[in-house]
Scaffold this motif. Structure first.
Motif, mmCIF file in Angstrom:
data_model
loop_
_atom_site.group_PDB
_atom_site.id
_atom_site.type_symbol
_atom_site.label_atom_id
_atom_site.label_comp_id
_atom_site.label_asym_id
_atom_site.label_seq_id
_atom_site.Cartn_x
_atom_site.Cartn_y
_atom_site.Cartn_z
ATOM 1 N N ARG A 58 0.816 -1.213 0.000
ATOM 2 C CA ARG A 58 0.000 0.000 0.000
ATOM 3 C C ARG A 58 0.850 1.263 0.000
ATOM 4 N NH1 ARG A 58 -4.717 -1.364 4.472
ATOM 5 N NH2 ARG A 58 -5.290 -3.395 3.609
ATOM 6 N N ARG A 82 0.021 -7.901 9.109
ATOM 7 C CA ARG A 82 -1.312 -7.318 9.228
ATOM 8 C C ARG A 82 -2.423 -8.356 9.112
ATOM 9 N NH1 ARG A 82 -2.277 -2.000 8.426
ATOM 10 N NH2 ARG A 82 -4.189 -2.501 7.304
ATOM 11 N N GLY A 86 -10.065 -8.757 10.811
ATOM 12 C CA GLY A 86 -10.561 -7.547 10.169
ATOM 13 C C GLY A 86 -9.544 -6.816 9.330
ATOM 14 N N ARG A 87 -8.347 -7.364 9.184
ATOM 15 C CA ARG A 87 -7.309 -6.670 8.416
ATOM 16 C C ARG A 87 -6.782 -7.574 7.312
ATOM 17 N NH1 ARG A 87 -3.147 -3.522 12.189
ATOM 18 N NH2 ARG A 87 -3.121 -2.175 10.369
ATOM 19 N N ARG A 89 -3.550 -8.114 4.159
ATOM 20 C CA ARG A 89 -2.084 -8.195 4.158
ATOM 21 C C ARG A 89 -1.393 -6.907 3.745
ATOM 22 N NH1 ARG A 89 0.302 -13.297 5.769
ATOM 23 N NH2 ARG A 89 -1.494 -14.669 5.877
ATOM 24 N N ALA A 90 -2.173 -5.933 3.317
ATOM 25 C CA ALA A 90 -1.603 -4.685 2.785
ATOM 26 C C ALA A 90 -0.818 -4.937 1.509
ATOM 27 C CB ALA A 90 -0.717 -3.991 3.823
ATOM 28 N N ARG A 115 -5.484 -13.583 2.489
ATOM 29 C CA ARG A 115 -6.115 -12.313 2.875
ATOM 30 C C ARG A 115 -5.426 -11.132 2.179
ATOM 31 N NH1 ARG A 115 -9.793 -12.585 6.685
ATOM 32 N NH2 ARG A 115 -9.588 -10.397 7.280
ATOM 33 N N ASP A 117 -5.157 -7.842 -0.246
ATOM 34 C CA ASP A 117 -6.058 -6.700 -0.455
ATOM 35 C C ASP A 117 -6.922 -6.906 -1.689
ATOM 36 O OD1 ASP A 117 -4.912 -5.552 1.714
ATOM 37 O OD2 ASP A 117 -3.885 -3.942 0.650
ATOM 38 N N GLN A 186 -10.124 0.591 2.571
ATOM 39 C CA GLN A 186 -10.441 1.138 3.885
ATOM 40 C C GLN A 186 -11.871 0.788 4.290
ATOM 41 O OE1 GLN A 186 -8.249 2.819 6.036
ATOM 42 N NE2 GLN A 186 -9.964 2.350 7.417
ATOM 43 N N GLU A 189 -12.020 -3.009 5.161
ATOM 44 C CA GLU A 189 -11.421 -3.327 6.459
ATOM 45 C C GLU A 189 -12.311 -2.856 7.599
ATOM 46 O OE1 GLU A 189 -7.342 -2.060 6.853
ATOM 47 O OE2 GLU A 189 -6.669 -4.045 6.202
ATOM 48 N N ASP A 190 -12.941 -1.696 7.434
ATOM 49 C CA ASP A 190 -13.860 -1.208 8.461
ATOM 50 C C ASP A 190 -15.034 -2.160 8.627
ATOM 51 O OD1 ASP A 190 -12.242 0.954 8.850
ATOM 52 O OD2 ASP A 190 -13.475 2.362 7.670
ATOM 53 N N ALA A 193 -13.831 -5.384 10.318
ATOM 54 C CA ALA A 193 -13.573 -5.146 11.742
ATOM 55 C C ALA A 193 -14.880 -5.037 12.518
ATOM 56 C CB ALA A 193 -12.739 -3.878 11.918
#
Length: 621
Positions: A58, A82, A86-87, A89-90, A115, A117, A186, A189-190, A193
């Protein structure tokens, strides 16, 4: 010098330089991929004749450049960056497809399992020009279907459509990809989570998928597999696992590495993501290499049947004896698997005592485990001697011993409670009790018998657990009579009888006289009860929760044990009227446990026969 990953064998110097230049590209957070990166990947693919991919962080940096073959990529180990709830791997994967093919199952499995992105496939023309882009990203799955059974004997899926854990977009023209990647991730992920915070898990050890694999060439494979899965479901519930789904596959032969085979295992990974399951439980004993390969392929916690049973025993053991036996079984199971641990265990120790050839941490761990095994075996031998002393004292007093044996969850502890008025834990679970319990049953004219409850049997009892708990069955070895309790309402009761008799043979207990007791008669129809007694004329049919139905069993006990009692004018008989007596000092005969007893009023011999006839009449036999 930049590192290239994957299938780098046979690359020309020009192709290598073309691939290394990809690391110079930068990708803004708002874009999935820049036109420059797409062009560089296409040129590298055209040059090598292979798929080429870039794992983009990212931050905009290219972390990995990966080379595959003509149809697939093999991603490197990207660790657990990461990877919390709720997250993601970026990292997003942008790679090429040489033959204009859409995203493959391997692509989607990597997206879900790792996982990532996002995963994007740049579809090339025969001339190597980028034409279109198709991409996919993970999405929360809200629907949880009922437990399904997947039977795969022809390679098909065998289950209905379910909500997928990913969403695909495209293909769209390369210049028309209009999505704000940063805002999309974003928001995702929100949402993940938020869902993880509100997710409710009824079982203490989370959700799991149960997997059974059998060879379809064997006769009755499907029926046996379904029964085995049903039992595994009960074991999982006892262990505190919420069963999200069950998968049953019939194969020509078991895959020696992954058991299921890669394609079916990929389906299970996607299914686990759909159902938010964290664990795979296999209905077989996995070799250390199989468990390691499956865990590496899925990134899920992998358990086999032995581990599940060991976990149940660890939760249920209460006495010091039982805890020692469980720890010994766990250590023996773990010893050959210590080599599967992480790399830190291979480092050499230093300092005094660590010089010379040295000793690795792994070797130290194995040595200490073996020392602990030796210590536990010595402790169990000491406890075994103590039990032997108690049995000798009972023998000197001339007290007959009756041991209750049978398949797990057949109702053995309930029967002990009903006969003696004891308060031993009795639950509708497999292996509800593990520790041997002895209680006295008082008969007329000061006759009494010690009734012992033992740990339940189960098919394919883990050998380490069987060896550790072998001493527990010493109580049964000195018994004058065995009560073989069977759950009459279980469809697999015949197999349970076979399993119990096989284990009794292995324990050298098959020669002890025994009474077959069909329990849970209240759960079957009277006609079925009559058929059971016709097939087993010497058996007793009762409901351990109803004292009235135990009359015939008590009469049979009196008949079988009369030679062991002191000479008396008449054989003890039984009336319905019974009173609970107060505990007496046992002098250590019962391992320090509070005793329970039942005082039964005397009747004539004719009364005993009438009681037996009434008991059978209850079930129309």
């Amino acid at each position: 010098m930049p590192t290239l990953y994957g299938n780098t064998t046979g690359l020309s110097p020009l192709a290598t330089k073309t691939l290394e230049r990809i690391y110079r590209r930068k990708v803004p957070l708002a874009s999935i991929a820049t036109p420059e990166l797409i062009k560089a990947l296409a040129e590298a693919s055209h040059e090598t004749g292979r798929q080429v991919g870039a794992l983009v962080h990212r931050s905009g940096e290219i972390d990995y450049v990966v080379v595959g073959d003509a149809t697939r990529l093999m991603l490197p180990d990207i660790g657990r960056l990461r990877a919390a709830q709720g997250r993601f791997r970026a990292l997003r994967l942008v790679h090429t497809h040489l033959f204009n093919e859409p995203l493959t199952r391997d692509d989607l499995v990597d997206l879900v399992r790792l996982r990532l992105d996002l995963i994007a496939a740049v579809q090339l023309s025969p001339q190597g020009e980028p034409r279109t882009v198709q991409y996919a990203y993970n999405v929360p799955v809200h629907g949880k279907g009922a437990v399904t059974v997947t039977v795969d004997d022809e390679g098909g899926d065998g289950r209905g459509k379910a909500e997928l854990p990913y969403r695909t977009v495209g293909p769209v023209a390369v210049g028309r990809v209009d999505v704000d990647f940063g805002a999309l991730i974003q928001a995702l992920e929100d949402e993940f989570a938020k869902r993880s915070r509100t997710r409710s898990v009824s079982a203490k050890d989370g959700r799991a998928i149960l997997v059974h694999v059998a060879e379809k060439a064997k006769a009755g494979a499907l029926a046996r597999a379904e029964e085995s899965l049903r039992e595994l479901t009960e074991l999982a519930g006892t262990a505190g696992v919420d069963v999200a789904d069950t998968v049953l596959q019939l194969r020509d032969r078991i895959d020696p590495r992954l058991v299921l085979g890669k394609g079916k295992l990929d389906e299970v990974v996607l299914r686990a993501s759909e159902l938010d399951a964290e664990t795979l439980v296999f209905d077989r004993d996995l070799t250390p290499s199989q468990a390691s390969a499956i865990a590496k392929h899925t990134d899920l916690k992998v358990l086999d049947r032995t581990q599940l049973i060991l976990d149940i025993f660890a939760q249920r053991a209460e006495s010091s004896d039982g805890k020692l036996q469980v720890e010994l079984a766990q250590l023996k199971y773990t010893l050959p698997r210590l080599g599967q641990k992480d790399d830190s265990l291979s480092r050499l120790t230093g300092g005094i005592g660590g010089r010379g050839p040295g000793e690795t941490k792994l070797e130290i761990g194995r040595r200490r485990a073996k020392e602990r095994v030796s210590f536990l075996e010595a402790q169990l031998k000491r406890l075994s001697r103590q039990r032997e002393q108690r049995r000798r004292r009972r023998a000197r007093l001339g007290v007959p011993v009756v041991s209750i044996v049978g398949y797990t969850n057949a109702g053995k502890s309930t029967l002990l409670n009903t006969l003696t008025g004891a308060d031993v834990l009795a639950e509708n679970k497999l292996f509800a009790t593990l520790d041997t319990r002895s209680r006295r049953l008082r008969f007329p004219e000061e006759r009494e018998v010690v009734i012992t409850d033992t740990v339940g049997f189960i098919r394919e009892l883990p050998k380490d657990l069987f060896a550790a708990f072998r001493a527990t069955f010493e109580e049964a070895a000195d018994a004058d009579l065995l009560l073989h309790v069977v759950d009459a309402s279980d469809p697999a009761r015949d197999q349970h009888i076979e399993t119990t008799e096989a284990l009794l043979t292995e324990l050298d207990l098959i020669g002890i006289p025994r009474i077959l007791v069909f329990n849970k008669a209240d759960l079957i129809a009277p006609e079925e009860g009559r058929r059971l007694l016709l097939g087993h004329p010497d058996a007793v049919l009762l409901s351990a929760t109803d004292r009235e139905t135990t009359r015939e069993l008590l009469a049979k006990l009196a008949d079988r044990l009369k030679s062991r009692w002191e000479e008396a004018a008449t054989v003890p008989a039984y009336e319905a009227e019974a009173e609970g007596g107060e505990p007496e000092e046992d002098g250590g005969l019962f391992d320090g446990e509070a005793e329970s007893m039942t005082v039964l009023g005397p009747t004539s011999g004719a009364g005993a026969e009438a009681s037996s006839a009434r008991a059978r009449g209850t079930f129309g036999a």
